[in-house]
Design a protein around this motif. Structure first.
Motif, PDB file in Angstrom:
ATOM      1  N   VAL A  22      -5.274  12.998   1.381  1.00  0.00           N
ATOM      2  CA  VAL A  22      -4.692  11.691   1.703  1.00  0.00           C
ATOM      3  C   VAL A  22      -4.879  10.791   0.488  1.00  0.00           C
ATOM      4  CG1 VAL A  22      -4.772   9.677   3.211  1.00  0.00           C
ATOM      5  CG2 VAL A  22      -5.139  11.951   4.172  1.00  0.00           C
ATOM      6  N   VAL A  23      -3.836  10.046   0.166  1.00  0.00           N
ATOM      7  CA  VAL A  23      -3.837   9.227  -1.054  1.00  0.00           C
ATOM      8  C   VAL A  23      -3.426   7.797  -0.717  1.00  0.00           C
ATOM      9  CG1 VAL A  23      -2.839   8.971  -3.369  1.00  0.00           C
ATOM     10  CG2 VAL A  23      -3.155  11.258  -2.384  1.00  0.00           C
ATOM     11  N   SER A  24      -4.074   6.827  -1.359  1.00  0.00           N
ATOM     12  CA  SER A  24      -3.603   5.442  -1.269  1.00  0.00           C
ATOM     13  C   SER A  24      -3.573   4.834  -2.662  1.00  0.00           C
ATOM     14  CB  SER A  24      -4.493   4.601  -0.338  1.00  0.00           C
ATOM     15  OG  SER A  24      -5.793   4.441  -0.879  1.00  0.00           O
ATOM     16  N   THR A  58      -6.734   6.159  -4.854  1.00  0.00           N
ATOM     17  CA  THR A  58      -7.808   6.927  -4.243  1.00  0.00           C
ATOM     18  C   THR A  58      -7.237   8.206  -3.646  1.00  0.00           C
ATOM     19  OG1 THR A  58      -9.094   4.947  -3.739  1.00  0.00           O
ATOM     20  CG2 THR A  58      -9.646   6.939  -2.510  1.00  0.00           C
ATOM     21  N   VAL A  59      -7.864   9.325  -3.963  1.00  0.00           N
ATOM     22  CA  VAL A  59      -7.446  10.640  -3.481  1.00  0.00           C
ATOM     23  C   VAL A  59      -8.607  11.266  -2.718  1.00  0.00           C
ATOM     24  CG1 VAL A  59      -6.590  12.928  -4.126  1.00  0.00           C
ATOM     25  CG2 VAL A  59      -5.921  10.916  -5.477  1.00  0.00           C
ATOM     26  N   THR A  60      -8.391  11.566  -1.433  1.00  0.00           N
ATOM     27  CA  THR A  60      -9.419  12.159  -0.593  1.00  0.00           C
ATOM     28  C   THR A  60      -9.002  13.567  -0.188  1.00  0.00           C
ATOM     29  OG1 THR A  60      -9.993   9.991   0.298  1.00  0.00           O
ATOM     30  CG2 THR A  60     -10.814  11.910   1.486  1.00  0.00           C
ATOM     31  N   ASP A  61      -9.845  14.552  -0.493  1.00  0.00           N
ATOM     32  CA  ASP A  61      -9.602  15.936  -0.103  1.00  0.00           C
ATOM     33  C   ASP A  61     -10.453  16.296   1.106  1.00  0.00           C
ATOM     34  OD1 ASP A  61      -7.787  16.423  -2.138  1.00  0.00           O
ATOM     35  OD2 ASP A  61      -9.316  17.135  -3.534  1.00  0.00           O
ATOM     36  N   TYR A  62      -9.864  17.040   2.019  1.00  0.00           N
ATOM     37  CA  TYR A  62     -10.566  17.528   3.209  1.00  0.00           C
ATOM     38  C   TYR A  62     -10.833  19.009   2.982  1.00  0.00           C
ATOM     39  CZ  TYR A  62      -9.076  13.044   4.876  1.00  0.00           C
ATOM     40  OH  TYR A  62      -8.887  11.679   4.984  1.00  0.00           O
ATOM     41  N   ILE A  63     -12.105  19.353   2.797  1.00  0.00           N
ATOM     42  CA  ILE A  63     -12.428  20.660   2.227  1.00  0.00           C
ATOM     43  C   ILE A  63     -13.205  21.576   3.164  1.00  0.00           C
ATOM     44  CG2 ILE A  63     -12.330  19.872  -0.169  1.00  0.00           C
ATOM     45  CD1 ILE A  63     -15.310  19.480  -0.143  1.00  0.00           C
ATOM     46  N   LEU A 107       0.856  -1.176   0.000  1.00  0.00           N
ATOM     47  CA  LEU A 107       0.000   0.000   0.000  1.00  0.00           C
ATOM     48  C   LEU A 107       0.897   1.232   0.000  1.00  0.00           C
ATOM     49  CD1 LEU A 107      -2.896   1.249   0.321  1.00  0.00           C
ATOM     50  CD2 LEU A 107      -2.366   1.388   2.767  1.00  0.00           C
ATOM     51  N   ASN A 108       0.904   1.960  -1.117  1.00  0.00           N
ATOM     52  CA  ASN A 108       1.573   3.249  -1.183  1.00  0.00           C
ATOM     53  C   ASN A 108       0.636   4.305  -0.614  1.00  0.00           C
ATOM     54  OD1 ASN A 108       4.144   3.164  -3.284  1.00  0.00           O
ATOM     55  ND2 ASN A 108       2.631   1.590  -3.716  1.00  0.00           N
ATOM     56  N   TRP A 109       1.152   5.221   0.171  1.00  0.00           N
ATOM     57  CA  TRP A 109       0.291   6.243   0.753  1.00  0.00           C
ATOM     58  C   TRP A 109       1.011   7.593   0.776  1.00  0.00           C
ATOM     59  CZ3 TRP A 109       2.289   8.864   4.830  1.00  0.00           C
ATOM     60  CH2 TRP A 109       3.339   8.249   5.540  1.00  0.00           C
ATOM     61  N   ALA A 110       0.241   8.649   0.802  1.00  0.00           N
ATOM     62  CA  ALA A 110       0.775  10.000   0.948  1.00  0.00           C
ATOM     63  C   ALA A 110      -0.237  10.831   1.722  1.00  0.00           C
ATOM     64  CB  ALA A 110       1.049  10.639  -0.410  1.00  0.00           C
ATOM     65  N   VAL A 111       0.266  11.666   2.622  1.00  0.00           N
ATOM     66  CA  VAL A 111      -0.561  12.576   3.410  1.00  0.00           C
ATOM     67  C   VAL A 111      -0.013  13.987   3.217  1.00  0.00           C
ATOM     68  CG1 VAL A 111      -1.327  13.247   5.714  1.00  0.00           C
ATOM     69  CG2 VAL A 111      -1.117  10.818   5.131  1.00  0.00           C
ATOM     70  N   PHE A 112      -0.879  14.928   2.815  1.00  0.00           N
ATOM     71  CA  PHE A 112      -0.513  16.331   2.663  1.00  0.00           C
ATOM     72  C   PHE A 112      -1.219  17.137   3.748  1.00  0.00           C
ATOM     73  CE2 PHE A 112      -0.155  14.273  -1.395  1.00  0.00           C
ATOM     74  CZ  PHE A 112       0.988  14.805  -1.983  1.00  0.00           C
TER      75      PHE A 112
END
Length: 319
Positions: free
Chosen positions: A255-257, A272-277, A240-245
């Motif tokens: 947050v991306v997985s 999957t790309v999730t934006d916190y808006i 599982l590759n992940w990134a948190v901005f």
């Protein structure tokens, strides 16, 4: 942990702009403290999410092998409270990426693949709510199982994050996940300018890494729930590759997985790309009106394949 693959960095951060001068004057936020404080405060956050998936689909005849794709759109909100996400209310829709993908899905469904068959009704909007220990679903997946006058299925016992996770596999609001991900080892640089969820350029700090599914299963209750409490040996080594901005205030912006299966009899990829808006101090998630709810064992004659991770349970395509 391994570093995030260049492919995933290019995919999730195309707007990165080198800004050393800015990085010098923006102090690095204490991300763990900021998110922990936000969770303790309660309230909630609005999310917007997009997933892109590809799978190999073999129709019953030998005339063609399809490579089918679909995307998932999610919009909704999370309720935060003691321990992390205590409720979620989301709307979710699948879009098959082409007429060929649609034909592939119908062919494979007709050949007996019930996981793929479950994708077809989800091309209309479905709503999912998890709160107060239960998961509720509403939409075409449940129409055949609901009595007249009922529009919601009470599907199963579930924790608050359940409705919102399964496409995204990283719940950054879990204490253990937060502390494991937000470390100096995983920090990428000292900040940069990039296009944020609002469409404007803003300062962001990136954390990224790779964990195996086995490591995530041990670390994250949300991941275990998304995997339905089981992780076959064949999937334990998947990455599982992940990134948190995060922004200047230390709160997550994105947050991306990303994960994939590439085998002779199975092929599946998901990003999957999730934006916190939008953050709010009042965001309680309520269950559906009691008069509209009926108990349901799940979709009629189909597995509950309501998340992309459920595709791991799919049997190899029929040929």
């Amino acid at each position: 942990m391994r570093r995030l693959t260049p492919f995933v960095i290019a995919l999730v951060a195309p707007g990165l702009t080198a800004a050393p001068a800015l990085a010098e004057i923006v102090p690095l936020p204490d991300v763990v403290s900021a998110i922990t404080a936000r969770v303790a405060k309660g309230g909630g956050v609005t999310i917007a999410e997009k997933s892109s998936s590809r799978l190999q689909a073999l129709p019953a005849s030998d005339r063609m092998v399809y490579s089918a794709g679909f995307s998932v759109q999610v919009k909704g909100r999370l309720q935060l409270g003691r321990g992390g996400v205590i409720g979620s209310d989301i709307s979710r829709r699948i879009t098959l990426n082409s007429s060929l993908a649609g034909q592939a899905a119908r062919d494979v469904a007709a050949a007996g693949d019930k996981h793929v068959a479950s994708l077809i009704p989800q091309t209309s909007w479905h709503r999912w709510i998890s709160t107060k220990g239960w998961l509720y679903g509403s939409g075409n997946l449940f129409t055949a199982t609901l009595p007249e006058g009922k529009s919601w299925a009470r599907v199963k016992r579930a924790a608050g994050p359940d409705a919102a996770y399964g496409d995204l596999l990283v719940n950054i609001f879990e204490p253990a996940t937060l502390k494991a991900f937000i470390t100096e080892k995983n920090r990428k640089g000292r900040g940069h300018l990039a296009t944020g969820p609002t469409g404007k350029k803003e300062w962001q700090l990136m954390y990224a890494g790779v964990l195996t599914f086995a490591e995530m299963f041990k670390l994250s209750p949300t991941f275990r729930a998304a995997a339905n409490g089981e992780l076959p040996d064949a999937d334990r080594g998947r990455h599982l590759n992940w990134a948190v901005f995060v922004g200047k205030d230390g709160l997550p912006l994105r947050v991306v997985s990303f994960w994939e299966v590439r085998e002779k009899v199975r092929f599946f990829t998901d990003v999957t790309v999730t934006d916190y808006i939008g953050w709010s101090n009042r965001a309680a998630v309520a269950p559906p009106p009691a008069g509209e709810v009926s108990s349901s064992a799940g979709p009629a004659n189909l597995p509950e394949a309501d998340d992309t991770i459920d595709m791991l349970a799919a049997r190899p395509p029929l040929g």
